[in-house]
Enzyme design. Structure first.
Site, PDB file in Angstrom:
ATOM      1  N   GLU A 195       0.822  -1.214   0.000  1.00 28.28           N
ATOM      2  CA  GLU A 195       0.000   0.000   0.000  1.00 28.28           C
ATOM      3  C   GLU A 195       0.853   1.260   0.000  1.00 28.28           C
ATOM      4  OE1 GLU A 195      -3.075  -0.207  -0.583  1.00 28.28           O
ATOM      5  OE2 GLU A 195      -3.159  -2.387  -0.372  1.00 28.28           O
ATOM      6  N   HIS A 202       1.346   2.157  -3.568  1.00 29.32           N
ATOM      7  CA  HIS A 202       0.177   2.830  -4.154  1.00 29.32           C
ATOM      8  C   HIS A 202       0.111   4.293  -3.708  1.00 29.32           C
ATOM      9  CE1 HIS A 202      -1.469  -0.620  -6.073  1.00 29.32           C
ATOM     10  NE2 HIS A 202      -1.785  -1.272  -4.974  1.00 29.32           N
TER      11      HIS A 202
END
Length: 512
Positions: free
Chosen positions: A160, A163
């Site tokens: 994450e 991202h």
């Protein structure tokens, strides 16, 4: 009913309605306060699911996104290329796995099936480590739970993080970062501002969507490199190559006991097979399992009648035994006794095993003994049941541990490490902890990279595929609805492929 009774009943009903109204109102108030308290702390609770979201890391993500714009562009562009390659590779991987599993299910030859299973587990390591579903207490030892969950959470956070930084670099707002626990499995997520995401180009979207699997791949490679270089990092405190250090002995096992192995012992040999580390220990045991039992050079003068040559008898499996008293110190040995010029007869004798094999050479034939000894010697071999082996375990300065049984039992009875502390105050388990954790990170981070690359609904592969189609088919298929239809059928095929592999993976774990 009288008027008075009617009035009393009406008053009672009114009071009850007021009480219920007050109670319901109080319940609603408490519920609203409770939900507000959870929301103020970014918490969300539901059956089997706990989620926490915060904005405290947004500044850290923004700082990372501004470190070196040119370097970040090259970094995430490399991730874009890797993401596209991994998406195609994951489909090939799934297809190959499905073919091998179906071939294993339909084969009638168990040897071929086992070879295909071994090839599948080795070549498709990352995928199977995830698809075979690591279930705590079922196919995941409870002693490994801390490694598993920590490595899984770390892999999710790094995923994450990729991202979030990629999104901020492409001017897409990050609403927050969060973690969750579903049943018992931890994970992480980032909340991106959808409006900004839809305004950027498909290529920019690809950099964001591919950043997760790219970071998982990099983490996997970094953990693998650290695992490979671990002996170098620990060189000042731990030595390697001098044997396998015992870190745990299963209580009540074949290796336990006063004449067995103890924590801190260094195993340097199994029979005539030298042990320089854990890999040698495993390979030596495997070699001893599939080769004939080794013998020991004993002087002919030692084979005295006073040692009660036993009367040999056949066991149920056809092998011979001559120690009928089930002694713990004696063992039946066989050897070739010369009868004439060219004739030899096999003899059996029940002998004290430790006295016979201590300080003797390992042999296969009598000629091996002649080469090592100037006195007349014969090669005596323990007469054991099929698949059972007699193994001398060398762990100086102690006397040999003598093991009689199935070699895999010895392997499962002892835990070892390659790292021997140079100083007495160093902990034996530190290298084991680092090795085990790195192996879990390599496995789970690699698995996340592979599985999230699959063009499947609800995975990163869905958004990667949609962005890729928008970036490549816009001039070929001008109608947006047709492009979406193509993407839908590709996602449907990828989802079916993944579901088939998961179903067969579960069947392999449970049915077999």
């Amino acid at each position: 009913m009288s008027l008075h009774s009617s009035l009393v009943l009406a008053v009672v009903e009114r009071l009850e309605s007021v009480r219920l109204s007050v109670w319901t109102g109080s319940s609603v108030t408490h519920r609203i306060r409770y939900e507000s308290w959870l929301a103020s702390r970014g918490l969300m609770l539901s059956p089997f699911h706990v989620r926490w979201q915060t904005t405290m890391f947004n500044r850290l993500f923004a700082y990372c996104a501004r470190i070196n714009p040119r370097a970040l562009y090259l970094w995430f562009s490399s991730g874009l290329v890797f993401g596209i390659i991994s998406m195609v590779g994951s489909v090939v991987l799934l297809t190959k796995t499905l073919q091998q599993t179906l071939a294993q299910m339909t084969t009638d030859n168990p040897r071929i099936g086992s070879q295909q299973a071994l090839h599948s587990c080795v070549s498709l390591f990352f995928f199977w480590s995830w698809v075979c579903l690591q279930v705590p207490g079922v196919n995941l030892p409870t002693s490994q739970l801390a490694y598993f969950f920590t490595a899984l959470l770390l892999s999710g956070v790094i995923h994450e993080l990729g991202h979030a930084v990629a999104a901020l670099r492409e001017q897409v707002r990050v609403n927050g970062f969060g973690m969750f626990v579903f049943v018992v499995y931890p994970g992480a997520f980032v909340d991106l501002f959808t409006t900004h995401l839809n305004l950027i180009s498909p290529t920019q979207q690809l950099r964001i969507f591919c950043a997760g699997v790219w970071h998982n791949f990099v983490l996997c490679v970094a953990a693998l490199a650290f695992l490979f270089l671990l002996p170098l990092f620990l060189l000042p405190a731990y030595s390697t190559g001098g044997g396998a250090l015992v870190t745990e002995v299963v209580q009540g096992s074949a290796a336990d006991g006063p004449r067995g192995l103890s924590v801190g012992d260094i195993v340097t040999g199994l029979e005539d097979c030298p042990v320089r580390g854990v890999e040698d220990w495993s390979s030596c045991l495997s070699h001893l399992s599939y080769t004939p039992q080794t013998g020991y050079c004993v002087p002919v003068a030692s084979l005295q009648p006073s040692w009660a040559h036993g009367r040999a008898f056949k066991r149920l499996d056809g092998t011979m035994d001559c120690c009928s008293n089930n002694s713990l110190t004696d063992l039946c040995f066989s050897y070739m006794k010369p009868q004439g010029k060219n004739s030899r007869e096999r003899e059996y004798a029940c002998m004290p095993v430790r006295k016979m094999v201590t300080g003797t050479w390992v042999c296969r034939t009598d000629d091996d003994c002649t080469a090592h000894s100037h006195t007349a010697s014969v090669c005596v071999t323990p007469s054991l049941e099929n698949q059972t082996r007699f193994i001398r375990v060398t762990h100086p300065p102690n006397t040999h541990m003598l093991f009689v049984g199935y070699p895999p039992h010895l392997q499962y009875s002892v835990s070892l490490t390659n790292f021997v502390p140079r100083f007495g105050f160093l902990h034996l388990d530190l290298p084991v902890f680092l090795e085990t954790f790195c192996k879990y990170v390599v496995s789970l981070s690699g698995a996340l990279a592979v599985v999230n690359s699959v063009p499947c609904f609800a995975l990163d592969g869905q958004w990667m595929l949609n962005a890729l189609l928008e970036a490549t088919l816009v001039t070929v298929v001008t109608d947006r609805q047709k492009r979406e239809l193509i993407g839908f059928f590709l996602l449907l095929a990828g989802s079916a492929l993944l579901a088939a592999n998961v179903a067969l993976g579960l069947w392999m774990v449970t049915a077999r």
